[in-house]
Design a protein around this motif. Structure first.
Motif, PDB file in Angstrom:
ATOM      1  N   ARG A 261       0.855  -1.196   0.000  1.00 13.92           N
ATOM      2  CA  ARG A 261       0.000   0.000   0.000  1.00 13.92           C
ATOM      3  C   ARG A 261       0.880   1.232   0.000  1.00 13.92           C
ATOM      4  O   ARG A 261       1.944   1.273   0.628  1.00 13.92           O
ATOM      5  N   ARG A 262       0.437   2.270  -0.685  1.00 15.34           N
ATOM      6  CA  ARG A 262       1.238   3.478  -0.772  1.00 15.34           C
ATOM      7  C   ARG A 262       1.054   4.391   0.438  1.00 15.34           C
ATOM      8  O   ARG A 262       1.924   5.231   0.732  1.00 15.34           O
ATOM      9  N   ASP A 263      -0.060   4.232   1.125  1.00 18.32           N
ATOM     10  CA  ASP A 263      -0.331   5.148   2.221  1.00 18.32           C
ATOM     11  C   ASP A 263       0.423   4.783   3.500  1.00 18.32           C
ATOM     12  O   ASP A 263       0.933   5.647   4.211  1.00 18.32           O
ATOM     13  N   ASN A 264       0.523   3.477   3.813  1.00 16.14           N
ATOM     14  CA  ASN A 264       1.210   3.085   5.046  1.00 16.14           C
ATOM     15  C   ASN A 264       2.362   2.108   4.802  1.00 16.14           C
ATOM     16  O   ASN A 264       2.940   1.576   5.746  1.00 16.14           O
TER      17      ASN A 264
ATOM     18  N   TYR B 178      16.256  -5.141  -5.462  1.00 17.38           N
ATOM     19  CA  TYR B 178      14.826  -4.859  -5.583  1.00 17.38           C
ATOM     20  C   TYR B 178      14.596  -3.792  -6.646  1.00 17.38           C
ATOM     21  O   TYR B 178      15.371  -2.855  -6.791  1.00 17.38           O
ATOM     22  N   SER B 179      13.502  -3.975  -7.330  1.00 16.98           N
ATOM     23  CA  SER B 179      12.995  -2.941  -8.228  1.00 16.98           C
ATOM     24  C   SER B 179      11.528  -2.721  -7.868  1.00 16.98           C
ATOM     25  O   SER B 179      10.781  -3.687  -7.665  1.00 16.98           O
ATOM     26  N   TYR B 180      11.137  -1.470  -7.786  1.00 16.44           N
ATOM     27  CA  TYR B 180       9.730  -1.198  -7.470  1.00 16.44           C
ATOM     28  C   TYR B 180       9.196  -0.207  -8.494  1.00 16.44           C
ATOM     29  O   TYR B 180       9.942   0.556  -9.126  1.00 16.44           O
ATOM     30  N   ALA B 181       7.892  -0.217  -8.636  1.00 13.56           N
ATOM     31  CA  ALA B 181       7.205   0.715  -9.540  1.00 13.56           C
ATOM     32  C   ALA B 181       5.848   1.052  -8.947  1.00 13.56           C
ATOM     33  O   ALA B 181       5.129   0.171  -8.438  1.00 13.56           O
ATOM     34  N   VAL B 182       5.514   2.322  -9.015  1.00 12.87           N
ATOM     35  CA  VAL B 182       4.235   2.803  -8.489  1.00 12.87           C
ATOM     36  C   VAL B 182       3.149   2.590  -9.540  1.00 12.87           C
ATOM     37  O   VAL B 182       3.343   2.871 -10.727  1.00 12.87           O
ATOM     38  N   LEU B 183       2.000   2.049  -9.100  1.00 11.99           N
ATOM     39  CA  LEU B 183       0.836   1.899  -9.974  1.00 11.99           C
ATOM     40  C   LEU B 183       0.062   3.215  -9.936  1.00 11.99           C
ATOM     41  O   LEU B 183      -0.563   3.566  -8.907  1.00 11.99           O
ATOM     42  N   GLU B 184       0.104   3.976 -11.016  1.00 10.59           N
ATOM     43  CA  GLU B 184      -0.412   5.335 -11.040  1.00 10.59           C
ATOM     44  C   GLU B 184      -1.900   5.407 -10.704  1.00 10.59           C
ATOM     45  O   GLU B 184      -2.344   6.299  -9.986  1.00 10.59           O
ATOM     46  N   LYS B 185      -2.681   4.488 -11.185  1.00 10.35           N
ATOM     47  CA  LYS B 185      -4.128   4.577 -11.005  1.00 10.35           C
ATOM     48  C   LYS B 185      -4.620   3.858  -9.752  1.00 10.35           C
ATOM     49  O   LYS B 185      -5.829   3.799  -9.515  1.00 10.35           O
TER      50      LYS B 185
END
Length: 265
Positions: free
Chosen positions: A3-6, A56-63
């Protein structure tokens, strides 16, 4: 998936339920990078789940309010490379071994061919010397050497053989040419004796011949039938030594008188 929020995990593969809904530590490089609005990154850090250092590689899911993180340890990354390297190395060693075996065989074949060529050259030299000695002996003994091939009906002969019939060179020769020199009453007998040589293995005859200068001579011929295995078929050859009979001069004079007498009519 986090989760992006926590920064807590909502999905983990391979599965580990104890780590679900557990947020990343505050000092996590991934968390700090996301807090700095870095949406995509690749970093090497200890895993929050098992402590193993992974890339590690990470990517944010924009939607969506999530980001995806994928990590592989060095051993996992190098495992396939090691397997492929081992396979390539084994294949190279096998190919090298096969090439070595092939080179050894080629070397042995070349060595055998060299020895065979040397042996053939030596045998050819010995054969040439033997033929020279035989030619000298035949010349001294006034003996003509001949070779008859039944398959073709052609014959080879020495220069001395040609001289016995009055020729100056050892040109083409055949059974028919021989019979043309034989007196008519002996031709059938000589032809049959040649045919019988196929089964008896030898030939012998005495007959009168008319030389090119019309002189009559007695000739004794003898030889052996030799079987030679040629490519695809079998041939018979006769090797013989015709020579002039001692009584040839007297009979030759009588025959020539008869020829001259018949020619006068």
């Amino acid at each position: 998936i986090y989760r992006r929020d926590n920064f807590s995990q909502v999905l983990l593969w391979p599965g580990n339920d104890d780590k679900l809904n557990v947020p990343l530590p505050d000092n996590s490089p991934t968390r700090r990078a996301l807090s700095g609005n870095i949406k995509n990154a690749t970093i090497a850090i200890p895993s929050a789940t098992d402590g193993a250092v992974r890339i590690y590689s990470y990517a944010v899911l924009e939607k969506y309010p999530f980001f995806v993180s994928v990590g592989l340890s060095r051993s996992e990354i190098l495992a396939n490379w090691r397997t492929r390297t081992l396979a390539v190395g084994l294949a190279f060693l096998l190919l090298t071994a096969l090439m070595g075996i092939l080179l050894v065989r080629v070397f042995r074949i070349e060595k055998a061919q060299t020895a065979l060529i040397a042996e053939l050259a030596s045998n050819e030299q010995l054969l040439r010397k033997s033929e020279e000695r035989l030619a000298i002996a035949a010349e001294a003994g006034k003996i003509g050497l001949w070779e008859l091939d039944f398959a073709s009906g052609k014959a080879g002969r020495s220069i001395q053989h040609a001289r016995l019939f009055g020729y100056t060179n050892s040109g083409a020769w055949s059974i028919d040419q021989l019979l043309q020199h034989v007196v008519p009453e002996d031709r059938e007998r000589i032809r049959q004796s040649i045919e019988v040589a196929r089964t008896l293995g030898y030939v012998y005859w005495e007959t009168r011949i008319l030389r090119t200068d019309q002189s009559l001579r007695w000739v004794v011929a003898q030889g052996e039938a030799v079987r030679l295995q040629a490519v695809g078929h079998e041939t018979l050859q006769i090797l013989g030594c015709p020579h002039l009979h001692a009584r040839g001069d007297f009979l030759g004079e009588q025959f020539q008188k008869q020829v001259r007498h018949q020619s006068s009519f």
